[in-house]
Design a protein around this motif. Sequence first.
Motif, short mmCIF file in Angstrom:
data_model
loop_
_atom_site.label_atom_id
_atom_site.label_comp_id
_atom_site.label_asym_id
_atom_site.label_seq_id
_atom_site.Cartn_x
_atom_site.Cartn_y
_atom_site.Cartn_z
N LYS A 30 0.86 -1.18 0.00
CA LYS A 30 0.00 0.00 0.00
C LYS A 30 0.89 1.23 0.00
O LYS A 30 2.13 1.11 0.00
CB LYS A 30 -0.92 -0.01 1.21
N GLN A 31 0.29 2.40 -0.01
CA GLN A 31 1.10 3.62 -0.03
C GLN A 31 1.92 3.71 1.25
O GLN A 31 1.39 3.65 2.35
CB GLN A 31 0.22 4.86 -0.17
N ASN A 32 3.21 3.87 1.10
CA ASN A 32 4.14 3.91 2.22
C ASN A 32 4.46 5.35 2.57
O ASN A 32 4.51 6.21 1.70
CB ASN A 32 5.43 3.18 1.84
N VAL A 33 4.68 5.61 3.87
CA VAL A 33 5.13 6.94 4.25
C VAL A 33 6.44 7.25 3.52
O VAL A 33 7.25 6.36 3.27
CB VAL A 33 5.29 7.03 5.78
N ASN A 34 6.64 8.53 3.19
CA ASN A 34 7.81 8.88 2.38
C ASN A 34 8.19 10.34 2.62
O ASN A 34 7.33 11.19 2.83
CB ASN A 34 7.51 8.66 0.89
N ALA A 35 9.49 10.61 2.56
CA ALA A 35 10.01 11.97 2.65
C ALA A 35 11.37 12.04 1.95
O ALA A 35 11.93 11.01 1.58
CB ALA A 35 10.16 12.39 4.11
N TRP A 36 11.84 13.25 1.76
CA TRP A 36 13.18 13.52 1.25
C TRP A 36 13.38 13.07 -0.20
O TRP A 36 14.47 12.64 -0.58
CB TRP A 36 14.25 12.94 2.18
N TYR A 37 12.30 13.14 -0.99
CA TYR A 37 12.39 13.13 -2.45
C TYR A 37 12.87 11.81 -3.05
O TYR A 37 13.33 11.76 -4.20
CB TYR A 37 13.31 14.27 -2.92
N LYS A 111 4.05 30.46 12.59
CA LYS A 111 5.05 31.50 12.75
C LYS A 111 5.69 31.78 11.40
O LYS A 111 6.34 30.91 10.82
CB LYS A 111 6.11 31.09 13.76
N ASP A 112 5.44 32.96 10.88
CA ASP A 112 6.01 33.38 9.59
C ASP A 112 5.69 32.38 8.47
O ASP A 112 6.53 32.08 7.62
CB ASP A 112 7.53 33.55 9.71
N GLY A 113 4.48 31.84 8.52
CA GLY A 113 4.04 30.92 7.47
C GLY A 113 4.40 29.48 7.70
O GLY A 113 3.98 28.61 6.93
N ASP A 114 5.16 29.18 8.76
CA ASP A 114 5.51 27.80 9.10
C ASP A 114 4.69 27.33 10.29
O ASP A 114 4.28 28.13 11.14
CB ASP A 114 7.00 27.68 9.46
N LYS A 147 1.00 7.08 5.93
CA LYS A 147 1.22 6.93 4.49
C LYS A 147 1.47 8.26 3.80
O LYS A 147 1.50 8.34 2.58
CB LYS A 147 0.02 6.24 3.85
N LYS A 148 1.68 9.30 4.57
CA LYS A 148 1.78 10.65 4.01
C LYS A 148 3.04 10.81 3.17
O LYS A 148 4.10 10.28 3.48
CB LYS A 148 1.76 11.68 5.13
N GLN A 149 2.91 11.58 2.10
CA GLN A 149 4.04 11.92 1.23
C GLN A 149 4.50 13.33 1.62
O GLN A 149 3.88 14.32 1.26
CB GLN A 149 3.62 11.85 -0.23
N TYR A 150 5.61 13.41 2.35
CA TYR A 150 6.01 14.66 2.98
C TYR A 150 6.89 15.56 2.10
O TYR A 150 7.06 16.73 2.42
CB TYR A 150 6.78 14.37 4.26
N SER A 151 7.45 15.03 1.04
CA SER A 151 8.38 15.82 0.24
C SER A 151 7.71 17.08 -0.29
O SER A 151 6.60 17.05 -0.82
CB SER A 151 8.92 14.99 -0.93
N ASN A 152 8.42 18.21 -0.12
CA ASN A 152 7.96 19.52 -0.60
C ASN A 152 6.64 19.98 0.03
O ASN A 152 5.87 20.71 -0.59
CB ASN A 152 7.83 19.51 -2.14
N THR A 153 6.38 19.57 1.28
CA THR A 153 5.17 20.00 1.96
C THR A 153 5.46 20.92 3.15
O THR A 153 4.53 21.41 3.78
CB THR A 153 4.35 18.80 2.46
#
Length: 248
Positions: A30-37, A111-114, A147-153
């Motif tokens: 299934k969709q796996n959690v992912n980060a860092w492109y 804070k400042d958009g973050d 399962k979230k795709q964190y890259s560029n978020t």
Amino acid sequence: MITEIKHNSKKYKIDLSKPIDISIPIDVNKQNVNAWYLDDPKIYAEQFDDQIIKVSEGAAVNFNSIQFNPHSHITHTECVGHITKEVYSVNKSLSQFFFLAEVITVAPENKDGDEVISKKKLQFALGNKKREALVIRTLPNLNDKKKKQYSNTNPPYLLEEATIYLREKGIKHLLIDLPSVDKEKDDGLLLSHNAFWNTKGEIRLDATITEFIYVPNKVEDGTYFLNLMIAPFENDATPSKPILYSID
């Protein structure tokens, strides 16, 4: 099974038959959690002489290889070697595995958009409690964290002041349900990583950061015993399986 544990001269009772698993596994079905492109992790049957080594394909055994990055694809525990020129292995840095841990729930603030976690938020959640480990659950706490795709978020992160506070409070093992304690793109400053491991002073070689956990909503804030189990890789980071136990 109720077991009595002596820890720092105090006795605690925990039920070993009721573990609370706060890890996120690799699951290629299934969709796996992912980060860092990076691309998704892979688990695949090896092949020799045109035969796929898989029981369903007529082989005697299943013989899978796994391709993944611990920082991108799975709950992982890292040591200061993650950010230093010197080579440090988390497998050597972590030599004890049971800790008194506090689970807290924090709503990041803008804070400042973050979306950030401030020192004030942590002070309010921890008060005067002294713990070896801290488990941070962020809000909202939805199942899609697994399962979230964190890259560029630009996910939430800890402000440097917050991490300094945790270090000065004596937190040795920090666990969080985000891909990083730092901002996704911060020009390589890694302020919270550096603050937690105290890289400008006496480096905390025995301190660890665990990222990509998931604490179910049914788990109440409070004090638990933590069993921080890691895979024995000689690397700056390794897959891990943190388990909480309620204290009777």
